[in-house]
Every structure is written in structure tokens, then in C-alpha cells.
Write a protein that holds these residues in place. Structure first.
Motif, short mmCIF file in Angstrom:
data_model
loop_
_atom_site.label_atom_id
_atom_site.label_comp_id
_atom_site.label_asym_id
_atom_site.label_seq_id
_atom_site.Cartn_x
_atom_site.Cartn_y
_atom_site.Cartn_z
N GLN A 125 0.83 -1.21 0.00
CA GLN A 125 0.00 0.00 0.00
C GLN A 125 0.86 1.25 0.00
OE1 GLN A 125 -3.21 0.13 2.77
NE2 GLN A 125 -3.73 -2.02 2.55
N GLU A 126 1.95 1.22 0.75
CA GLU A 126 2.86 2.36 0.77
C GLU A 126 3.56 2.51 -0.58
OE1 GLU A 126 6.60 4.20 3.37
OE2 GLU A 126 5.45 2.48 4.11
N ARG A 136 5.18 10.42 2.08
CA ARG A 136 5.00 9.44 3.16
C ARG A 136 4.00 9.97 4.19
NH1 ARG A 136 8.37 5.20 2.81
NH2 ARG A 136 10.24 5.43 1.50
N ILE A 139 0.59 9.39 2.72
CA ILE A 139 0.29 7.95 2.76
C ILE A 139 -0.16 7.54 4.15
CG2 ILE A 139 1.32 5.64 2.62
CD1 ILE A 139 3.12 6.78 0.37
N PHE A 140 0.52 8.07 5.17
CA PHE A 140 0.17 7.70 6.54
C PHE A 140 -1.24 8.19 6.90
CE2 PHE A 140 -0.07 8.69 11.09
CZ PHE A 140 0.18 7.44 11.62
N LYS A 144 -3.01 4.82 5.66
CA LYS A 144 -2.69 3.90 6.77
C LYS A 144 -3.48 4.16 8.05
CE LYS A 144 2.09 2.66 5.58
NZ LYS A 144 3.47 2.65 6.09
#
Length: 228
Positions: A125-126, A136, A139-140, A144
């Protein structure tokens, strides 16, 4: 001699005051420990090796020693060793010292739960997010975070319920929480002494509050069920 019904209003008033102190310590701990735990978990995954090492040693120490010892050290160390009693000797000082000890302790436990939740999300997924041009950070927070919350909610719920009961440890530095209030009637308080039954009432406060939290956290788990 006063009867049970004469003593009941006095006891309940004292327990109510103590329980408010318990609630304050509980919510202050959560407000401080959750974001601090997230920061610590991100630090333990940092590319900077010295930071990772220091944080892992710190977590090991905090998780490996009793919270009661940490309370005593945080409250008494500045005055007895450094000669600077920063907390003072009043109720506010004891509450602040208790809050610091609880926040640090639970932040370390939460950090390990956060770390497990983050690492449990598939790496693909990252990688897909990076291919799409996301940072990032994006993404988090966009990919996530909600998945992590779903994964960590059961162990977090267990720690939160444990926190409710752990607040009673603050009486070791004479913070007047609900157990302290109930125990005072055994030693002698407000004209009542040798009475153990207030402790049973104090137990009901914990049962009711934990019961409400269990329902609330269970509802939150159902709401996040779409991540299955």
C-alpha cells in the motif's frame, strides 16, 4: 452512633469527589499518552539509528518497571535528590506528578501498539502510494491511519480499561482519588472509622465506568468493521 443511612450521604459525597479526581487523571492521561505514544512509535521506526536505540531502551525501562515505582520517583526525586520540590506538597502538585507518570507510562505501551498496527499494514500500500506521487506523510494520514486504528482498537481498548483501574495507584503519593476516599473511612474520616463498606461502593464506580467504556469501545469497533 450513626447508622448506615446516616453515614451514606457523607461517604457518597467523599467518593464522588474522589471519582472526579479519578476521571480527571484518566482523561488527562489519554489526552497526553495517545499523541506522545504515536510520536514515540514513529521515532522507533526512524532511519536515525541513535534515536531508535534511545527510544527502545526508554520503552524497555518504562514497561519493565512498576508504575508505582515510577510514580514515587517522579514525585519524590526532584525534592529529595535535586533539592527542588517542583510539585509542591498540595493536591494540585500530586495530580500533576501523577499525570506525568501516567502519561509517560501509557505512552510507551501505546507506542508499541501503534508500531504493531503500522507494521501490520501491507507494504504494497505504501509502495502504491509512492507510485501515485503521494508523500509518506500523505500515505500515513490518507491510507494507513484508519486501517491502523481498526487494527489497534482491541489492544488499545484493553489498555484503556486497565488505565481506569491503574488510576488507583496514585494514592501511593496521597492523591485523593476514589480508592483513597473509600479507604479513608477505615482509618477515620469525617467521624467515621473502621468502615470497610465504602470500598465496595468505590468498586461500583469502577464497574459502572468500565462498563460504559466497554460499550463505547465495542461500538467503535463495529463502526470500523468496513476495514475487514
Amino acid at each position: 452512633m450513626d447508622t448506615f443511612f446516616d453515614q451514606l450521604p457523607v461517604v457518597l459525597n467523599s467518593l464522588n469527589i474522589g471519582f472526579l479526581q479519578t476521571l480527571e487523571l484518566f482523561f488527562v492521561t489519554l489526552l497526553g499518552a495517545i499523541p506522545l505514544g504515536l510520536l514515540i512509535s514513529m521515532g522507533t521506526r526512524s532511519n536515525f539509528a541513535p534515536l531508535r536505540a534511545v527510544l527502545k531502551i526508554f520503552i524497555w525501562i518504562i514497561r519493565g518497571t512498576p508504575l508505582m515505582i515510577q510514580l514515587l520517583i517522579i514525585y519524590y526525586f526532584p525534592g529529595l535528590v535535586l533539592g527542588n520540590a517542583i510539585w509542591g506538597g498540595n493536591e494540585l502538585g500530586r495530580f500533576l506528578a501523577s499525570s506525568v507518570a501516567f502519561i509517560i507510562n501509557y505512552a510507551c505501551y501505546f507506542s508499541e501498539i501503534f508500531r504493531g498496527g503500522i507494521e501490520g499494514i501491507p507494504v504494497g500500500q505504501e509502495e502504491a502510494g509512492l507510485v501515485l506521487g503521494l508523500s509518506r506523510r500523505q500515505i500515513f494520514f490518507k491510507i494507513k491511519l484508519l486501517q491502523m486504528i481498526k487494527r489497534i482498537l482491541p489492544p488499545m481498548s484493553n489498555e484503556i480499561l486497565t488505565l481506569v483501574k491503574d488510576t488507583s495507584l496514585a494514592r501511593i503519593i496521597a492523591l485523593q482519588e476514589v480508592i483513597w476516599a473509600g479507604q479513608a473511612f477505615m482509618k477515620g474520616s469525617q467521624g467515621i472509622s473502621g468502615a470497610i463498606w465504602p470500598l465496595f461502593f468505590a468498586g461500583f464506580y469502577y464497574l459502572i465506568f468500565n462498563g460504559l467504556l466497554t460499550l463505547l469501545l465495542g461500538h467503535a469497533e463495529k463502526k470500523l468493521g468496513y476495514f475487514r
